[in-house]
Write a protein that holds these residues in place. Structure first.
Motif, mmCIF file in Angstrom:
data_model
loop_
_atom_site.group_PDB
_atom_site.id
_atom_site.type_symbol
_atom_site.label_atom_id
_atom_site.label_comp_id
_atom_site.label_asym_id
_atom_site.label_seq_id
_atom_site.Cartn_x
_atom_site.Cartn_y
_atom_site.Cartn_z
ATOM 1 N N ALA A 24 0.826 -1.211 0.000
ATOM 2 C CA ALA A 24 0.000 0.000 0.000
ATOM 3 C C ALA A 24 0.859 1.259 0.000
ATOM 4 O O ALA A 24 0.568 2.240 -0.696
ATOM 5 C CB ALA A 24 -0.929 -0.012 1.220
ATOM 6 N N TYR A 25 1.935 1.245 0.785
ATOM 7 C CA TYR A 25 2.861 2.379 0.841
ATOM 8 C C TYR A 25 3.483 2.617 -0.538
ATOM 9 O O TYR A 25 3.536 3.745 -1.033
ATOM 10 C CB TYR A 25 3.942 2.083 1.879
ATOM 11 C CG TYR A 25 4.937 3.192 2.126
ATOM 12 C CD1 TYR A 25 4.831 4.011 3.243
ATOM 13 C CD2 TYR A 25 6.004 3.407 1.260
ATOM 14 C CE1 TYR A 25 5.746 5.014 3.486
ATOM 15 C CE2 TYR A 25 6.926 4.404 1.486
ATOM 16 C CZ TYR A 25 6.801 5.208 2.604
ATOM 17 O OH TYR A 25 7.713 6.218 2.824
ATOM 18 N N THR A 26 3.956 1.537 -1.155
ATOM 19 C CA THR A 26 4.680 1.685 -2.411
ATOM 20 C C THR A 26 3.756 2.046 -3.573
ATOM 21 O O THR A 26 4.126 2.844 -4.438
ATOM 22 C CB THR A 26 5.443 0.390 -2.731
ATOM 23 O OG1 THR A 26 4.528 -0.707 -2.790
ATOM 24 C CG2 THR A 26 6.468 0.095 -1.649
ATOM 25 N N PHE A 27 2.545 1.484 -3.614
ATOM 26 C CA PHE A 27 1.609 1.839 -4.676
ATOM 27 C C PHE A 27 1.209 3.308 -4.579
ATOM 28 O O PHE A 27 1.109 4.019 -5.588
ATOM 29 C CB PHE A 27 0.363 0.948 -4.618
ATOM 30 C CG PHE A 27 0.598 -0.458 -5.084
ATOM 31 C CD1 PHE A 27 1.411 -0.722 -6.173
ATOM 32 C CD2 PHE A 27 0.006 -1.531 -4.431
ATOM 33 C CE1 PHE A 27 1.632 -2.026 -6.609
ATOM 34 C CE2 PHE A 27 0.223 -2.830 -4.854
ATOM 35 C CZ PHE A 27 1.032 -3.075 -5.937
ATOM 36 N N SER A 28 0.977 3.784 -3.358
ATOM 37 C CA SER A 28 0.648 5.188 -3.151
ATOM 38 C C SER A 28 1.800 6.089 -3.589
ATOM 39 O O SER A 28 1.597 7.117 -4.255
ATOM 40 C CB SER A 28 0.324 5.437 -1.672
ATOM 41 O OG SER A 28 0.168 6.806 -1.403
ATOM 42 N N GLY A 59 1.784 12.004 7.939
ATOM 43 C CA GLY A 59 1.366 10.649 7.599
ATOM 44 C C GLY A 59 1.918 9.621 8.572
ATOM 45 O O GLY A 59 1.230 8.665 8.947
ATOM 46 N N THR A 60 3.158 9.824 9.015
ATOM 47 C CA THR A 60 3.760 8.918 9.989
ATOM 48 C C THR A 60 3.054 9.019 11.336
ATOM 49 O O THR A 60 2.836 8.008 12.021
ATOM 50 C CB THR A 60 5.261 9.241 10.152
ATOM 51 O OG1 THR A 60 5.904 9.130 8.881
ATOM 52 C CG2 THR A 60 5.921 8.291 11.137
ATOM 53 N N LEU A 61 2.685 10.233 11.716
ATOM 54 C CA LEU A 61 1.921 10.414 12.959
ATOM 55 C C LEU A 61 0.575 9.700 12.866
ATOM 56 O O LEU A 61 0.108 9.098 13.847
ATOM 57 C CB LEU A 61 1.721 11.905 13.237
ATOM 58 C CG LEU A 61 0.929 12.258 14.500
ATOM 59 C CD1 LEU A 61 1.632 11.724 15.746
ATOM 60 C CD2 LEU A 61 0.738 13.774 14.606
ATOM 61 N N ALA A 62 -0.048 9.741 11.683
ATOM 62 C CA ALA A 62 -1.313 9.033 11.493
ATOM 63 C C ALA A 62 -1.131 7.524 11.656
ATOM 64 O O ALA A 62 -2.013 6.836 12.185
ATOM 65 C CB ALA A 62 -1.884 9.345 10.108
ATOM 66 N N CYS A 63 0.027 6.987 11.240
ATOM 67 C CA CYS A 63 0.311 5.560 11.448
ATOM 68 C C CYS A 63 0.354 5.246 12.936
ATOM 69 O O CYS A 63 -0.156 4.216 13.389
ATOM 70 C CB CYS A 63 1.635 5.180 10.796
ATOM 71 S SG CYS A 63 1.648 5.252 8.988
ATOM 72 N N ALA A 104 -3.318 5.084 6.588
ATOM 73 C CA ALA A 104 -2.208 5.947 7.003
ATOM 74 C C ALA A 104 -0.949 5.641 6.213
ATOM 75 O O ALA A 104 -0.174 6.547 5.880
ATOM 76 C CB ALA A 104 -1.946 5.778 8.498
ATOM 77 N N ARG A 105 -0.725 4.356 5.885
ATOM 78 C CA ARG A 105 0.443 3.999 5.074
ATOM 79 C C ARG A 105 0.327 4.570 3.671
ATOM 80 O O ARG A 105 1.333 4.940 3.053
ATOM 81 C CB ARG A 105 0.587 2.472 5.004
ATOM 82 C CG ARG A 105 0.883 1.800 6.323
ATOM 83 C CD ARG A 105 2.076 2.396 7.029
ATOM 84 N NE ARG A 105 3.329 2.101 6.343
ATOM 85 C CZ ARG A 105 4.469 2.746 6.565
ATOM 86 N NH1 ARG A 105 4.524 3.732 7.437
ATOM 87 N NH2 ARG A 105 5.563 2.404 5.920
ATOM 88 N N VAL A 106 -0.883 4.662 3.160
ATOM 89 C CA VAL A 106 -1.098 5.271 1.854
ATOM 90 C C VAL A 106 -0.707 6.751 1.892
ATOM 91 O O VAL A 106 -0.037 7.264 0.981
ATOM 92 C CB VAL A 106 -2.568 5.113 1.414
ATOM 93 C CG1 VAL A 106 -2.868 5.968 0.193
ATOM 94 C CG2 VAL A 106 -2.871 3.639 1.119
ATOM 95 N N PHE A 138 3.703 10.970 0.237
ATOM 96 C CA PHE A 138 4.713 12.019 0.433
ATOM 97 C C PHE A 138 6.124 11.424 0.484
ATOM 98 O O PHE A 138 7.070 12.007 -0.049
ATOM 99 C CB PHE A 138 4.423 12.792 1.714
ATOM 100 C CG PHE A 138 3.195 13.648 1.646
ATOM 101 C CD1 PHE A 138 3.231 14.893 1.043
ATOM 102 C CD2 PHE A 138 1.983 13.200 2.168
ATOM 103 C CE1 PHE A 138 2.099 15.684 0.959
ATOM 104 C CE2 PHE A 138 0.850 13.985 2.095
ATOM 105 C CZ PHE A 138 0.892 15.235 1.497
ATOM 106 N N GLY A 139 6.274 10.272 1.128
ATOM 107 C CA GLY A 139 7.600 9.693 1.309
ATOM 108 C C GLY A 139 8.249 9.258 0.014
ATOM 109 O O GLY A 139 9.462 9.434 -0.165
#
Length: 417
Positions: free
Chosen positions: A72-76, A107-111, A123-125, A130-131
Motif C-alpha cells: 500500500a505504501y509503495t503503490f501510493s 502521515g507517519t503520525l497518522a500511522c 495511514a500507510r497510503v 509524500f515519502g
C-alpha cells in the motif's frame, strides 16, 4: 552610454546569482541534512517489515494481507511520484522538500494513531504519497548540487542512512514495540521527523539552479520527452529490475526468521543491527569504488555476488543464530553495494532541467515495482499448518533471475549530466 550598457549586465548577473545561489550551498552540510531526512524516510519504510510477525499476530492476518500492507505504501508512492513529475521542477528544491517532508511527518503520525489494520492501511497510503516523492527529490538535489565525479560518494553517504536506520532506528523501534506495542516506533519516528523538519527549514539552502534558463513547457510534453528518451528508458528498466529483485525477498525475511529459523520477535533487531553496522561502511566504500572504477562495473560485480546470499537466506533451515546473522549481514552488504552505484548512475543519466521530473517518475517506477514484488511475494509464500512459511525459496530463485537481467540492463545506461 557606458553606464547604460553595463547596468543590464550587472542586473542580469545579480538575477542569475539569486536564482543559482552556489555560494550558499555547503556540500557537507547539505549531505548531512539530506541524510537525516533520508534516515526518517527509510526507517518509516523499512520498520514495517521487522514488525511483520507482530502485526500478523495482533491483526490475525495472512502473509498476503501483510504483503498488501507493505505494498500500500509503495503503490501510493508510485501514483504520487507520477503526478509530481508534472510540476516538481517548477519549484525551488528547498520549498518542495519542506512541503513533502511535512506531509510525510503527518502521515507517519497518522500511522502511530491508527487503532487497527484498516486505518493503518490508510495511514500507510498517506505516508507513502509524500515519502516516495521525498526520496526522489533527495536524489535530484544530489544530482543538482554535487559534481558527477563526487556523486557516487555523496549518494553512498546519503544511502548510508538506511544503515543508520538499521543500526539505531530499527532495533530501538523493535524494542519499543516489544515492551509496548507496534504503535511506539511510529510515535518515535513522528517526533524525530518534526525535529528534523524544523532544522531543515534553517539548514537547507535555496536551490533554484535547475530553474536557470528553464523554459516553461506543457508538463505533459515534458513527461512525453522523458518517456521517449532511450537512456532514461534504460534507467527505469534498471530501477524495475533492481527493486523487484530486492523486494521479492526483503519483506519476508523477518517472518521467515521467526517461523522457520527460530528467532524470537525480540531477536530480530540483531539482524538489522549487524547488517546496518556493516553497510554503513560498505555502502560508502561502494560509492567511492563506483567513482573510481566505474559505476556499471561496480554494480555488475556487486549484483552477481549478491546471488549467493539471496539463495542462502531464502533456503535457510533452522541453524544457530550466529550462522543466520552471518547470512543476513552478507545479504544486506551486497544489497546496499549494488544499490549505491545504480542510484548514482540513474541520477547522472538525465540533464538537470528534467532531473526532478525524471526522478519523480523513476521513484514511481521504483515504488510500483516494490509494491508488485511484495504483493507477488505474499502470494508465493504460504503459511503451513504448523506456522512455518513455505515457498520462500521460490522468491529467491525469481530474485536471482531478475538480478541477472539488471546486470544486462546496466550496460546500456550512460551518464549525461
Amino acid at each position: 552610454m557606458k553606464m547604460s550598457n553595463e547596468q543590464p549586465v550587472h542586473v542580469a548577473a545579480a538575477q542569475h546569482d539569486e536564482r543559482v545561489p552556489k555560494k550558499q550551498i555547503r556540500e557537507g552540510l547539505l549531505i548531512f541534512t539530506l541524510a537525516a531526512i533520508q534516515f526518517t524516510h527509510m526507517m518509516d519504510f523499512v520498520i514495517m517489515m521487522p514488525l511483520g510477525p507482530q502485526l500478523m499476530r495482533v491483526f490475525n492476518i495472512s502473509p498476503s494481507e501483510f504483503g498488501f500492507l507493505v505494498s500500500a505504501y509503495t503503490f501510493s508512492a508510485a501514483v504520487a511520484g507520477f503526478l509530481s513529475a508534472l510540476f516538481i521542477d517548477r519549484f525551488d528544491r528547498k520549498h518542495a522538500m519542506l512541503g513533502l517532508y511535512l506531509g510525510f511527518t503527518l502521515g507517519t503520525l497518522a500511522c502511530a494513531l491508527a487503532p487497527g489494520y484498516t486505518l493503518l492501511l490508510v495511514a500507510r497510503v498517506v505516508a507513502g504519497a509524500f515519502g516516495g516523492v521525498l526520496g526522489a527529490l533527495i536524489l535530484a538535489v544530489i544530482g543538482d548540487a554535487i559534481p558527477e565525479k563526487r556523486r557516487g560518494a555523496a549518494t553512498g553517504k546519503v544511502m548510508a542512512a538506511f544503515s543508520v536506520a538499521s543500526i539505531a532506528g530499527i532495533p530501538v523501534g523493535l524494542y519499543l514495540a516489544s515492551i509496548s506495542s507496534w504503535h511506539a516506533p511510529f510515535y518515535l519516528l513522528a517526533g524525530l521527523s518534526f525535529l528534523i523538519l524544523a532544522a531543515s527549514f534553517k539548514l537547507l539552502p535555496p536551490m533554484r539552479g535547475h530553474l536557470t534558463n528553464a523554459v516553461k513547457q506543457n508538463p505533459f510534453l515534458v513527461l512525453k520527452e522523458i518517456l521517449q528518451k532511450r537512456n532514461l528508458q534504460w534507467g527505469m528498466a534498471l530501477m524495475v529490475t533492481l527493486t523487484m529483485s530486492g523486494f521479492l525477498v526483503v519483506p519476508f525475511i523477518s517472518p521467515y526468521m521467526v517461523a522457520n529459523v527460530g528467532f524470537s520477535e525480540q531477536e530480530l533487531s540483531f539482524i538489522y543491527l549487524f547488517g546496518g553496522i556493516a553497510t554503513v561502511f560498505t555502502s560508502q566504500w561502494a560509492g567511492r569504488l563506483a567513482d573510481k572504477h566505474g559505476k556499471q562495473k561496480v554494480f555488475a560485480i556487486s549484483a552477481v555476488l549478491s546471488l549467493v546470499p539471496i539463495l542462502l537466506i531464502t533456503n535457510l533451515p533452522p541453524v544457530p543464530h550466529y550462522l543466520a546473522l552471518v547470512v543476513t549481514t552478507i545479504f544486506f552488504i551486497f544489497f546496499g553495494a549494488r544499490f549505491v552505484p545504480a542510484m548514482a548512475l540513474i541520477t547522472s543519466s538525465v540533464e538537470p532541467k528534467l532531473r526532478g521530473s525524471f526522478m519523480s517518475i523513476n521513484s514511481s517506477v521504483q515504488q510500483l515495482s516494490a509494491g508488485v514484488a511484495a504483493f507477488v511475494s505474499g502470494l508465493i509464500v504460504q503459511e503451513a499448518a504448523d506456522g512455518r512459511l513455505q515457498h520462500f525459496n521460490w522468491d529467491g530463485i525469481l530474485a536471482c533471475v531478475i538480478t541477472l537481467i539488471a546486470v544486462w540492463v546496466v550496460r546500456y545506461l550512460k551518464a549525461v549530466g
